[in-house]
Design an enzyme around this catalytic site. Structure first.
Site, PDB file in Angstrom:
ATOM      1  CB  SER A  18       4.883 -17.983  76.162  1.00 33.16           C
ATOM      2  OG  SER A  18       5.956 -18.450  75.156  1.00 33.16           O
ATOM      3  CG  ASN A  68       9.083  -9.699  70.785  1.00 33.48           C
ATOM      4  OD1 ASN A  68       9.698 -10.680  70.298  1.00 33.48           O
ATOM      5  ND2 ASN A  68       7.866  -9.401  71.467  1.00 33.48           N
ATOM      6  CB  VAL A  70      12.718 -13.352  69.408  1.00 32.92           C
ATOM      7  CG1 VAL A  70      13.572 -14.446  69.586  1.00 32.92           C
ATOM      8  CG2 VAL A  70      12.992 -12.135  70.405  1.00 32.92           C
ATOM      9  N   GLY A  71      11.592 -13.950  66.200  1.00 36.21           N
ATOM     10  CA  GLY A  71      11.309 -14.711  65.134  1.00 36.21           C
ATOM     11  C   GLY A  71      11.178 -16.263  65.723  1.00 36.21           C
ATOM     12  CG  LEU A  72       7.817 -18.060  66.592  1.00 33.23           C
ATOM     13  CD1 LEU A  72       6.822 -18.623  65.765  1.00 33.23           C
ATOM     14  CD2 LEU A  72       7.486 -17.999  67.934  1.00 33.23           C
ATOM     15  CB  CYS A 122       4.227 -15.588  66.732  1.00 34.06           C
ATOM     16  SG  CYS A 122       5.931 -14.713  66.328  1.00 34.06           S
ATOM     17  CE  LYS A 157       0.821 -14.953  74.375  1.00 37.33           C
ATOM     18  NZ  LYS A 157       1.925 -15.184  74.891  1.00 37.33           N
ATOM     19  N   GLY A 257       4.808 -10.608  81.423  1.00 37.71           N
ATOM     20  CA  GLY A 257       5.888 -10.703  80.605  1.00 37.71           C
ATOM     21  C   GLY A 257       6.955  -9.512  80.655  1.00 37.71           C
TER      22      GLY A 257
END
Length: 306
Positions: A18, A68, A70-72, A122, A157, A257
């Site tokens: 993902s 990373n 990215v913040g979803l 996350c 996950k 990934g």
């Protein structure tokens, strides 16, 4: 090379993880054409998110790890247009702040998903991810809500940022999970010594890459003893040897990934390497999965079913 995980057939045991090439149907299909047995989409939530300010990706000079934050970021329901275009086994990654939000998002994507991956891990989105996945009761509740809302298999996950990953894995299994994915990124950060400031715009983020692999392999190994459902390994897989390490620990499949940044063809190369190893050692896939447990008997009991 075909393999089955929770009733879903994949052409090979190497899946796109993902968040990597998972933003469009075209990029997901590119991964499939490059040798991925299946793909996992970017994580989709109950509403649009712009994510964290940049910089949101940092690769260390050693290339041993990447960070990373990215913040979803995601387009929410609008992403159905992209998932609909995918021409192979598709695992839709979903997230939410509550069990009901997880279930609602999964329900929206139910017509397009072969399975769902619940992102309860996350490490850099407050109110989401690890705020849920570090709590066994919340993990059980979220899993149960999605399992009731959809007919497709539900994968959970895992986060490595817990004292006992098996406690969370057992909770997911009790909630109705059909598989667990181990693991998401590890909470981490880096500081620029010239400016004295954190490098990422969000200060802390998630660490991926080869530096994560020993942590994630240990999680897979421990989960194999504790669970009766399949495990998908992820974290630092960039070669067939890396993937085989996960499988020997107990993973039926792996996700790739960070390594894809250097070329999407790595997916097919890893799949071919796994198949060569099985042929050279006269092993079926089932015989390969968890073999390290058989070769290293434990004093406190047998290995798990995996």
């Amino acid at each position: 090379m075909s393999v089955e995980v929770s009733g879903i057939g994949f052409d090979d045991p190497v899946l796109l993880a993902s968040g990597i090439l998972g933003s469009t149907g075209a990029s997901l299909n590119r991964a499939l054409r490059s040798g991925a047995g299946g793909v996992v989409t970017k994580s989709i939530g109950p509403r649009e998110r712009t994510g964290h300010p940049g910089p949101n990706v940092f690769v260390d000079d050693s290339e041993e790890y990447a960070l990373n934050a990215v913040g979803l970021s995601n387009p929410s329901d609008a992403f159905t247009d992209e998932v609909e275009k995918v021409e192979g086994p598709t695992v839709v990654s979903v997230f939410g702040g509550t069990a009901d939000e997880f279930a609602d998002v999964a329900g929206t994507f139910a017509p397009y998903a072969d399975a769902f991956e619940l992102n309860v891990s996350c490490p850099h989105a407050e109110g989401y991810g690890v705020d849920i996945g570090a709590d066994a009761e919340l993990t059980r509740d979220v899993t149960a809500a999605v399992d009731e809302a959809v007919d497709a298999p539900v994968w959970v996950k895992m986060t490595p940022d817990v004292t006992d990953v098996t406690e969370i894995g057992v909770a997911a299994q009790e909630g109705g999970a059909d598989a667990v994915v181990a693991t998401n990124t590890l909470s981490a950060m880096a500081i620029d010594v010239e400016s004295g400031r954190p490098i990422l715009g969000n200060a802390h983020g998630g660490m991926s890459g080869s530096a994560l692999k020993p942590v994630a392999v240990r999680c897979v190994y421990d989960l194999y003893d504790a669970l009766d459902i399949p495990i998908v390994g992820v974290g630092g897989v960039s070669s067939a040897e890396d993937a085989l390490e996960y499988m020997l620990a107990g993973a039926r499949a792996v996700e790739v990934g960070t390594a894809v940044w250097d070329g999407v063809e790595v997916l097919g190369e890893i799949a071919d390497g796994i198949e060569t190893y099985k042929k050279d050692n006269d092993l079926s896939h089932d015989e390969l999965v968890g073999r390290a447990h058989e070769l290293t008997p434990k004093e406190d009991g047998d290995g798990g079913e995996g």
